[in-house]
Design an enzyme around this catalytic site. Structure first.
Site, mmCIF file in Angstrom:
data_model
loop_
_atom_site.group_PDB
_atom_site.id
_atom_site.type_symbol
_atom_site.label_atom_id
_atom_site.label_comp_id
_atom_site.label_asym_id
_atom_site.label_seq_id
_atom_site.Cartn_x
_atom_site.Cartn_y
_atom_site.Cartn_z
ATOM 1 N N LYS A 3 57.939 -25.589 -34.367
ATOM 2 C CA LYS A 3 58.341 -25.142 -35.791
ATOM 3 C C LYS A 3 59.649 -24.606 -35.881
ATOM 4 O O LYS A 3 60.612 -25.212 -37.222
ATOM 5 C CB LYS A 3 57.523 -23.474 -36.226
ATOM 6 C CG LYS A 3 56.204 -23.919 -36.458
ATOM 7 C CD LYS A 3 55.288 -22.461 -36.075
ATOM 8 C CE LYS A 3 54.332 -22.910 -36.447
ATOM 9 N NZ LYS A 3 53.551 -21.263 -36.292
ATOM 10 N N GLN B 260 53.024 -15.893 -34.708
ATOM 11 C CA GLN B 260 52.121 -16.756 -33.777
ATOM 12 C C GLN B 260 51.090 -15.665 -33.541
ATOM 13 O O GLN B 260 51.053 -14.847 -32.453
ATOM 14 C CB GLN B 260 53.007 -17.204 -32.902
ATOM 15 C CG GLN B 260 52.767 -18.796 -31.976
ATOM 16 C CD GLN B 260 52.277 -19.618 -33.319
ATOM 17 O OE1 GLN B 260 53.138 -19.789 -34.147
ATOM 18 N NE2 GLN B 260 50.583 -20.204 -33.193
ATOM 19 N N ASP C 96 53.086 -17.975 -44.245
ATOM 20 C CA ASP C 96 52.013 -18.361 -43.452
ATOM 21 C C ASP C 96 50.838 -17.741 -44.597
ATOM 22 O O ASP C 96 49.678 -18.803 -44.117
ATOM 23 C CB ASP C 96 51.290 -17.835 -42.251
ATOM 24 C CG ASP C 96 51.392 -19.471 -40.803
ATOM 25 O OD1 ASP C 96 51.159 -19.961 -41.103
ATOM 26 O OD2 ASP C 96 51.641 -18.613 -39.541
#
Ligand code: NAP
Length: 287
Positions: free
Chosen positions: A53, A97, A120
């Site tokens: 990322k 994460q 997200d």
């Protein structure tokens, strides 16, 4: 004949569009969009995902911020770091994460992320906005699935789409996105009776189960479009939830694993971050 969907190419096109938007923001004096990642512990696979990322941010000209907490971090420590990033003007998008170590509550942590920075798209607020059909940042992997279908011209309006899996991460949000696109959506799960009969009748099958090669020849009707979200580590390497050999020649379009849905997740994360930055700039711009 089954055509393989090229997720790398579609993801590259999304990233190119993101780069153009990042450049426009910077050239317009809006500054540099930034994505922050929060990793708890040193799980090797998570570390690889997080590094990917950060590399991707650099590639499109975005800033990135790497927050790592020890594996035994308390829930309050995690919340404190998330709150700091939420208040940081350099950070336009942020993610935690997953998975977190077992002693931590992932949903409580996600819900500290303000919806405006939810890159997200997984917080309760973002999922609620999606479920009620209002604008918001959409979950990255499910949005990537829709992007792939669009890139290959798959008509969703009125299509019979079967989603296998009902997780908060993939199954439920992808079903909501498909409803937004006027598909007729059926969601299957571990209690579904005669899964093969349901999926075989579908125009589009989306597999998000986490069981290697679970969907075979019996699960796919002739000419169907098959999107395999599954990523399963086996002795034979990474495989999806669909038995690609078995459905080859039956499906019209199929995503390979790897190289199908996988590359889309980071691309959509970048897209959400630049969208969040644009919205923030718009919100703070003088009238
Ligand atoms: P998850 O939370 O474990 O959910 C799995 C779903 O599959 C559940 O709804 C479960 O049903 C259902 N299921 C399990 N066994 C089944 C069976 N025999 N028949 C029908 N349904 C069954 O998994 P997830 O987080 O959604 O992830 C799914 C897969 O996608 C995993 O392989 C994951 O690695 C992959 N993934 C890939 C990406 C990407 O970037 N490509 C991103 C996220 C996830 P119940 O609800 O009844 O238990």
């Amino acid at each position: 004949m089954t055509e393989l969907i090229d997720g790398k190419a579609v993801a590259a096109a999304v990233r190119a569009r993101v780069t153009t938007r990042v450049d426009a923001l910077r050239d317009g004096g809006g500054g540099t969009p930034g994505l922050a990642t929060v990793l708890v512990g040193d799980d090797a696979a998570s570390r690889v995902y997080v590094s990917g990322k950060h590399r991707a941010c650099a590639d499109v000209g975005m800033a990135s911020f790497d927050v790592v907490l020890p594996a035994d971090a308390a829930q309050e420590d995690l919340h404190h770091r998330i709150d700091e990033l939420a208040a940081d003007d350099r950070v336009h998008g942020m993610i935690v994460q997953l998975p977190l170590p077992d002693h931590l509550d992932p949903l409580a942590a996600l819900d500290r992320i303000p919806a405006a920075k939810d890159a997200d798209g997984l917080t309760t607020v973002s999922q609620g906005l999606l479920a009620t059909g209002r604008p918001g940042l959409r979950p990255a992997t499910p949005a990537g699935v829709i992007e792939l279908l669009d890139a290959y011209g798959v008509e969703l309006r009125g299509a019979d789409v079967v989603v296998v899996g009902r997780s908060i991460l993939v199954g439920r949000p992808v079903a909501a996105l498909l409803l937004e696109r006027d598909a007729s959506v059926t969601v299957c799960h571990s209690k579904t009776r005669d899964l093969a009969a349901v999926t075989r009748a579908a125009d589009v099958v989306i597999a998000a189960v986490g069981r290697p090669r679970m969907l075979g020849r019996d699960h796919v009707g002739p000419g169907a479009v098959v999107i395999d979200v599954g990523i399963n580590r086996t002795d034979a390497g990474l495989v999806g939830d669909v038995d690609a050999d078995a459905v080859s020649g039956v499906a019209r379009l199929l995503t390979p694993v790897p190289g199908g849905v996988g590359p889309m997740t980071i691309a959509m994360l970048l897209q959400n971050t630049v969208t969040a930055a644009e919205q923030r700039l718009g919100a703070v711009a003088p009238a």
